[in-house]
Design an enzyme around this catalytic site. Structure first.
Site, PDB file in Angstrom:
ATOM      1  N   ASP A  57       0.841  -1.193   0.000  1.00 50.48           N
ATOM      2  CA  ASP A  57       0.000   0.000   0.000  1.00 50.48           C
ATOM      3  C   ASP A  57       0.881   1.250   0.000  1.00 50.48           C
ATOM      4  O   ASP A  57       1.971   1.228  -0.572  1.00 50.48           O
ATOM      5  CB  ASP A  57      -0.929  -0.032   1.223  1.00 50.48           C
ATOM      6  CG  ASP A  57      -2.292   0.574   0.936  1.00 50.48           C
ATOM      7  OD1 ASP A  57      -2.337   1.793   0.705  1.00 50.48           O
ATOM      8  OD2 ASP A  57      -3.296  -0.149   0.951  1.00 50.48           O
ATOM      9  N   HIS A 122      -3.818   6.196   3.116  1.00 56.98           N
ATOM     10  CA  HIS A 122      -4.508   4.986   2.657  1.00 56.98           C
ATOM     11  C   HIS A 122      -3.930   3.720   3.284  1.00 56.98           C
ATOM     12  O   HIS A 122      -4.668   2.851   3.777  1.00 56.98           O
ATOM     13  CB  HIS A 122      -4.403   4.939   1.133  1.00 56.98           C
ATOM     14  CG  HIS A 122      -5.221   3.900   0.453  1.00 56.98           C
ATOM     15  ND1 HIS A 122      -4.808   2.587   0.323  1.00 56.98           N
ATOM     16  CD2 HIS A 122      -6.421   3.968  -0.169  1.00 56.98           C
ATOM     17  CE1 HIS A 122      -5.719   1.904  -0.348  1.00 56.98           C
ATOM     18  NE2 HIS A 122      -6.708   2.713  -0.657  1.00 56.98           N
ATOM     19  N   SER A 447     -11.059  -0.510  -1.205  1.00 56.78           N
ATOM     20  CA  SER A 447      -9.804  -0.539  -0.446  1.00 56.78           C
ATOM     21  C   SER A 447     -10.047  -0.753   1.036  1.00 56.78           C
ATOM     22  O   SER A 447      -9.197  -1.296   1.740  1.00 56.78           O
ATOM     23  CB  SER A 447      -9.046   0.783  -0.627  1.00 56.78           C
ATOM     24  OG  SER A 447      -8.455   0.867  -1.888  1.00 56.78           O
TER      25      SER A 447
END
Length: 652
Positions: A57, A122, A447
């Site tokens: 990620d 994220h 996600s």
């Protein structure tokens, strides 16, 4: 950069899997675990601290309380990884036991840091969702306040920063991350990344390539289905060895209330951390009545509320009505205190967004009513309130943005596999990613759904360390909560087998197991040659008449069949199931099918005398229909375990 001739010569080398242009992949952007019937009181295995979850990620914020290592012992002996401290900018601990970063093409720009440290947010969010520790009183400025936690809070994290803020995720970085994660000894790989559009071949996709080698080494790969729904054929990461996850809602949604001077009240959708708390009203103005004429805007262009389009002298301290959806930058720059707007499409969003100022996204007809109020009132007034969480009794349903099937690469393989919470999820955040230095944030995306399933897979792995990736995947698929096509007309193409249920998946009864050999047969059946196959496997595997297996015989826990509308159809599937429940057990089959579809299962009873015993059966689908989609199911039950497989028959 290789020339075309160099790439062609390189691709002919025996040790090269495939050669393709390195592209940029996209990031697919807590009540959720409770909603999954997975309470904090759930039993956890002592082996959980030996499970390593690899996160590919944007990196991680190691100082977050979600990753505190108090009480953790040293990393498991199997761990072979490292921590790139990058000039003391980053430090691992006994929770985050390893971290690497990759930027093999181009330069690191902007707010990005040459370190595993997350400046985007994220990766931190995904990691804490999968395996974050319990953190009490977490919230986004008071919203969603409660205990933030991951599915396996005692598991270890290994971080592979392959994505960068505003720079995406390079194919070469993704492949390098997979290589290191496999070599380092992770148990689960979670990758909330994918292409913007479906691939045409599995081996032009680095995630398909990397995950094949991960599964070959006993590592389950959980990946997001993509955010290009609700259109058909948009699902990505659809290889059969990947666990493909769609996004659905939880029973909490966030509303932002709009009050008018005439007493009318409207409930819109937004994530406002600020706004009118006491109901104070402000002057209301239409954006079209406040064009910035000095910059060349008129009423027809100002109504879009774009940056610079509004006259600050007219909008300062007022609530602005925008006639088109936007993030609120125009009203914010023009000094407005709030904004009201319609949705992007004709239907209001089924997830909340953060705007540049207090805002509320309302139904089209509600915005029209507010416009009429503004037009017919001499001094119109309004307020936009701070958001609040309210109960959503319709949950779960697959959110509109979640990518849908059918599988664009292999039509007779159902994707996505299942769905998980991916809407308005609270989890840890990088303070570098927000102007307000937020430590926890609420965001939505497949996600966010993916790490819920990654954590669930790690949970099952902690109790069953010898189970293969396919066995864990089967357990999650066959025990999923059944969902309704009344809420999602795309049915299984939206939610796969249903909503993930980690507690039930712990004891599935039976599993559909598979290994590299099964996927080799699948690839041969898809037309791969022996030469190309050996480039992938690195061994002497061959595509022969014995290994050229049709998709109907891949030992997958779901069934899909493409047909021609109005024409008779018939197909036979072969499956083998492994007993992981009670040593002496008898399973009877139960099928549910709509008109136009006949399902025959042979045999109809499977008797097991020992654990890990295998039994094979045959499923025949036949019929004729003018319907675009027929949904059915097959359930093996011993009275304790219900092993459910969805069956989908559809017209292409």
């Amino acid at each position: 950069m290789l020339t075309e001739n160099e790439a062609e010569r390189l691709s002919s080398m025996d040790e090269v899997v495939s050669v393709f242009p390195s592209q940029q992949r996209e990031l697919h952007t807590t009540r959720s675990w409770d909603f999954m019937s997975f309470p904090t009181s759930a039993t956890h295995s002592a082996f959980e601290s030996d499970v390593i979850v690899g996160m590919l990620d944007t990196g991680i914020w190691p100082e977050s309380e979600s990753f505190d290592d108090a009480g953790f012992g040293p990393p498991p002996h199997k761990w072979k990884g490292t921590c790139q401290t990058s000039n003391n900018n980053f430090t691992c601990n006994n929770k985050i036991i390893g971290a690497r970063y990759y930027h093999l093409v181009g330069s690191i720009r902007g707010e990005n840091i040459p370190s595993p440290r997350d400046s985007e947010g994220h990766g931190t969010h995904a990691a804490s969702t999968a395996a974050g520790r319990l953190v009490a009183n977490a919230s986004l400025s008071g919203l969603a306040e409660g205990t933030a936690r991951g599915g396996v809070p005692s598991a270890r994290l290994a971080v592979y920063k392959v994505c960068w803020k505003y720079q995406g995720c390079s194919d070469v970085d993704v492949l390098s991350g997979f290589d290191d994660a496999i070599a380092d000894g992770v148990d689960i790989i979670s990758i909330s990344v994918g292409s913007n559009s479906p691939i045409q071949k599995y081996f032009s996709d680095p995630i398909a390539i990397g995950s094949f080698h991960a599964v070959k080494n006993g590592i389950l790969v959980s990946s997001s289905a993509g955010n290009n729904g609700p259109h058909r054929y948009t699902v990505v990461n659809s290889a059969p060895w990947i666990l493909t996850v769609a996004a659905s809602t939880i029973d909490r949604k966030f509303i932002a209330q709009v009050k008018l001077g005439n007493g009318d009240v409207y409930q819109g959708v937004a994530l406002n951390t600020g706004g009118s708390i006491d109901g104070t009203l402000y002057p209301l103005i239409k954006a079209s009545d406040a064009p910035n004429t000095s910059a060349g805007f008129d009423a027809s262009s100002a109504k879009y509320c774009n940056k610079g389009s509004l006259d600050e002298d007219l909008t300062q301290g007022k609530v602005v009505i925008c006639e088109h959806f936007n993030i609120g930058l125009g009203p914010q720059v023009a000094g407005a205190v709030g904004a009201i707007m319609p949705p992007v499409d004709t239907v209001i969003s089924d997830y909340a967004m953060q705007f540049k100022l207090p805002a509320s996204e309302l139904e089209v007809d509600e915005v029209a009513k507010i416009l009429r109020y503004s037009n017919t009132t001499s001094h119109p007034m309004a307020s936009v309130g701070k958001s609040e969480g309210v109960f959503d009794g319709h949950a779960p349903y697959v959110v509109s943005f979640s990518s849908r099937g059918p599988n664009p690469v292999t039509s007779n393989l159902l994707k996505p596999d299942l769905t998980a919470p991916g809407v308005d999820i609270l989890a840890a955040w990088s303070p570098m990613a927000s102007q307000k230095s937020t430590l926890y944030n609420i965001i939505s995306g497949t996600s966010m759904a993916c790490p819920h399933v990654s954590g669930s897979a790690a949970y099952i792995k902690s109790f069953n360390p010898s189970w293969s990736p396919a066995a864990i995947k089967s357990a999650l698929i066959t025990t999923a909560f059944v969902m309704s096509s009344k809420k999602n007309p795309e049915a299984e193409f939206a939610y796969g087998a249903g909503h993930v249920n980690p507690m039930r998946a712990l004891k599935p009864g039976l599993v559909y197991d598979a290994d590299e050999t099964d996927y080799v047969k699948f690839l041969c059946g898809q037309g791969y040659t022996t030469v190309n196959l050996r480039k992938i496997t690195g061994d002497s595997s061959s595509c022969t008449s014995e290994t050229n297996e049709p998709i109907f015989d891949l030992n997958y826990p779901t069934f899909a069949l493409t047909i021609t509308k109005g024409k008779p159809f018939s197909a036979t599937f072969h499956r083998t199931i492994t007993n992981v429940g009670d040593s002496n057990s008898n399973y009877k089959v139960n099928v549910t099918a709509p008109s136009g579809l006949k399902i025959t299962v042979d045999p109809q009873i499977l008797s097991f005398q020992s654990l890990l015993e295998k039994k094979s059966f045959e499923v025949k689908l036949e019929g004729e229909t003018n319907e675009a989609l027929l949904s059915a199911s097959l359930v093996w039950s011993d009275g304790v375990h219900d092993v459910r497989s969805p069956i989908v028959v559809y017209t292409a």
